[in-house]
Enzyme design. Structure first.
Site, PDB file in Angstrom:
ATOM      1  N   ASP A 139       0.847  -1.196   0.000  1.00 41.93           N
ATOM      2  CA  ASP A 139       0.000   0.000   0.000  1.00 41.93           C
ATOM      3  C   ASP A 139       0.883   1.247   0.000  1.00 41.93           C
ATOM      4  O   ASP A 139       1.767   1.398   0.842  1.00 41.93           O
ATOM      5  CB  ASP A 139      -0.874   0.002   1.263  1.00 41.93           C
TER       6      ASP A 139
ATOM      7  N   TYR B  84       3.329  10.009  -0.420  1.00 43.19           N
ATOM      8  CA  TYR B  84       4.199   9.452   0.626  1.00 43.19           C
ATOM      9  C   TYR B  84       5.668   9.757   0.289  1.00 43.19           C
ATOM     10  O   TYR B  84       6.167   9.376  -0.763  1.00 43.19           O
ATOM     11  CB  TYR B  84       4.012   7.939   0.762  1.00 43.19           C
TER      12      TYR B  84
ATOM     13  N   SER C 288     -10.570   5.948   0.448  1.00 41.51           N
ATOM     14  CA  SER C 288      -9.868   5.934   1.728  1.00 41.51           C
ATOM     15  C   SER C 288     -10.491   6.936   2.684  1.00 41.51           C
ATOM     16  O   SER C 288     -10.915   8.021   2.284  1.00 41.51           O
ATOM     17  CB  SER C 288      -8.393   6.250   1.467  1.00 41.51           C
TER      18      SER C 288
ATOM     19  N   LEU D 273      -2.156  -0.049  14.666  1.00 37.55           N
ATOM     20  CA  LEU D 273      -1.586  -0.009  16.014  1.00 37.55           C
ATOM     21  C   LEU D 273      -1.672   1.398  16.612  1.00 37.55           C
ATOM     22  O   LEU D 273      -0.920   1.732  17.524  1.00 37.55           O
ATOM     23  CB  LEU D 273      -0.119  -0.480  15.983  1.00 37.55           C
TER      24      LEU D 273
ATOM     25  N   GLN E 172      -0.691   4.182  15.451  1.00 37.12           N
ATOM     26  CA  GLN E 172       0.616   4.823  15.222  1.00 37.12           C
ATOM     27  C   GLN E 172       1.652   4.412  16.272  1.00 37.12           C
ATOM     28  O   GLN E 172       2.576   5.159  16.568  1.00 37.12           O
ATOM     29  CB  GLN E 172       0.478   6.335  15.171  1.00 37.12           C
ATOM     30  N   GLY E 173       1.486   3.250  16.845  1.00 36.62           N
ATOM     31  CA  GLY E 173       2.467   2.741  17.810  1.00 36.62           C
ATOM     32  C   GLY E 173       1.942   2.716  19.231  1.00 36.62           C
ATOM     33  O   GLY E 173       2.504   2.042  20.094  1.00 36.62           O
TER      34      GLY E 173
ATOM     35  N   VAL F  52      12.752  -3.742  10.646  1.00 36.47           N
ATOM     36  CA  VAL F  52      12.439  -5.129  10.272  1.00 36.47           C
ATOM     37  C   VAL F  52      11.974  -5.910  11.503  1.00 36.47           C
ATOM     38  O   VAL F  52      11.085  -6.754  11.423  1.00 36.47           O
ATOM     39  CB  VAL F  52      13.678  -5.787   9.614  1.00 36.47           C
TER      40      VAL F  52
END
Ligand SMILES: NC(=O)c1ccc[n+]([C@@H]2O[C@H](COP(=O)([O-])OP(=O)(O)OC[C@H]3O[C@@H](n4cnc5c(N)ncnc54)[C@H](OP(=O)(O)O)[C@@H]3O)[C@@H](O)[C@H]2O)c1
Length: 337
Positions: free
Chosen positions: A64, A69, A167, A226, A228-229, A304
């Protein structure tokens, strides 16, 4: 629950009522080349390629992105990465809407001129002849729905775009419904994929929007799964948060996520995570995947290690009782009415 990417085997699930299948977790690339408020690049090109490699190794095939971006860097880096691969094996979704030229009112929104120019430019950056899903990043009240749907249909007819997505739009499901009604009446391609914000603490789509998506079997791919964390457990109630954290940089993040109500929900999330021996991020993602009507969350990760942890959530099973406990920990805006 830790795994290497190679040990994760993401499955394919139907992309709503389209004829194609998506990986059960999609890869989000918003942070590729993104500059933070403090001037740092969240994910540089080398890291972006490592993340794409790890996602691929885990069996992931759905990427996506959006034309804005990283100012186009996200699409360019994905394009470079794809050059050495069989493009047909990947599903690429991109988005158009936000203003790209200062002072030019036609360079924002979904007017025909802007859509056609933007799609040509994004294909150049991606180095591909088509995108699988083209989203309108936001709804544009200035452009008539008929102009929008006719223009988008032309892109599908020419083979430049395979499926159409809308969206956000929260909670204005009626705008998509109306646009689709116009498309149906004219024999044009309708929107078949939706991308709203949805996670344990951002529940504004519960009610009409979610119900609409379910009724019409539209694919629903939630962003910021999430928060944004926030849902990873890295923040606590203490006020002395690290200066270089997302919290210090963004008052918007602080005000919308670091609230007493959200921390109360996080306590329930932590309890469930202990019960199933998983991280809170994994439980938050598994909760989303268990929600009826959700097709495939879009996983964002800066490293990662984060990505691998998140993708491993695909194999996490929660009991009905655990899902209900998490759901009840913060009521959606329309629950109980
Ligand atoms: N359509 C739209 O308008 C829209 C809007 C936003 C996003 N999106 C899409 O949705 C994707 C995901 O959004 P998002 O980036 O906000 O997703 P998210 O999963 O809610 O947040 C991702 C961030 O949380 C932190 N994080 C993720 N996994 C973690 C882990 N296991 N442990 C600790 N921290 C972790 C990382 O930030 P730190 O390490 O810096 O804390 C990471 O960058 C985007 O990439 C984009 O493709 C679409």
């Amino acid at each position: 629950m830790t795994r290497s990417p190679e040990e994760i085997d993401l499955e394919f699930v139907p992309l709503g009522r389209t004829g194609i299948r998506t990986s059960e977790l999609q890869l989000g690339t918003w942070r590729f080349g993104r500059t933070t408020e403090a001037g740092n690049t969240e994910i540089d090109e080398a890291r972006a390629h490592e993340l794409l490699d790890a996602y691929e190794a885990a069996g992931g095939r759905y990427i996506d992105t959006a034309d804005v971006y990283g100012g186009g860097a996200s699409e360019e880096w994905i394009g470079d990465w794809l050059e050495e691969r069989d493009r047909e094996r990947y599903t690429i979704a991109s988005k158009i809407y936000w203003q790209i030229r200062d002072g030019d009112p036609n360079s924002v929104g979904t007017n025909r001129k802007n859509i056609r120019h933007r799609v040509d430019a994004l294909l150049d950056r991606l180095g591909t002849e088509y995108v699988d899903v083209l989203y309108i990043h936001r709804w544009d009240d200035e452009t008539p729905a008929r102009e929008l749907m006719k223009t988008l249909n032309g892109l599908v007819e020419s083979g430049t775009v395979h499926y159409l997505g809308a969206s956000t739009m929260r909670p204005n499901a009626w705008k998509v419904a109306r646009a689709n009604a116009i498309a149906r009446a004219e024999g044009w391609e309708p929107f078949t994929v939706l991308q709203p914000r949805y996670n344990l603490v951002d529940r504004e789509i519960e009610g009409d929007y979610l119900e609409f998506a379910r009724q019409r079997n539209l694919a629903l791919c939630p962003w910021s799964p999430l928060g944004q964390g926030f849902l990873t457990g890295k923040y606590d109630r203490a006020e002395d948060l690290p200066e270089d954290s997302r919290v210090a940089e963004s008052s918007r993040f602080r005000d919308s996520y670091l609230t007493a109500e959200n921390f109360d929900l996080h306590d329930v999330l932590d309890d469930v995570a202990d019960e199933v021996d998983a991280s809170s991020a994994q439980v938050a993602l598994a909760w989303l995947s268990h929600r009826e009507g959700v097709t495939a969350p879009i996983v964002g990760a800066r490293t990662v290690e984060q990505l691998t942890e998140n993708l491993a959530a695909a194999t996490l099973d929660l009991s009905d009782e655990q899902v209900e406990r998490l759901t009840a920990a913060k009521a959606g805006p329309y629950d109980g009415l």
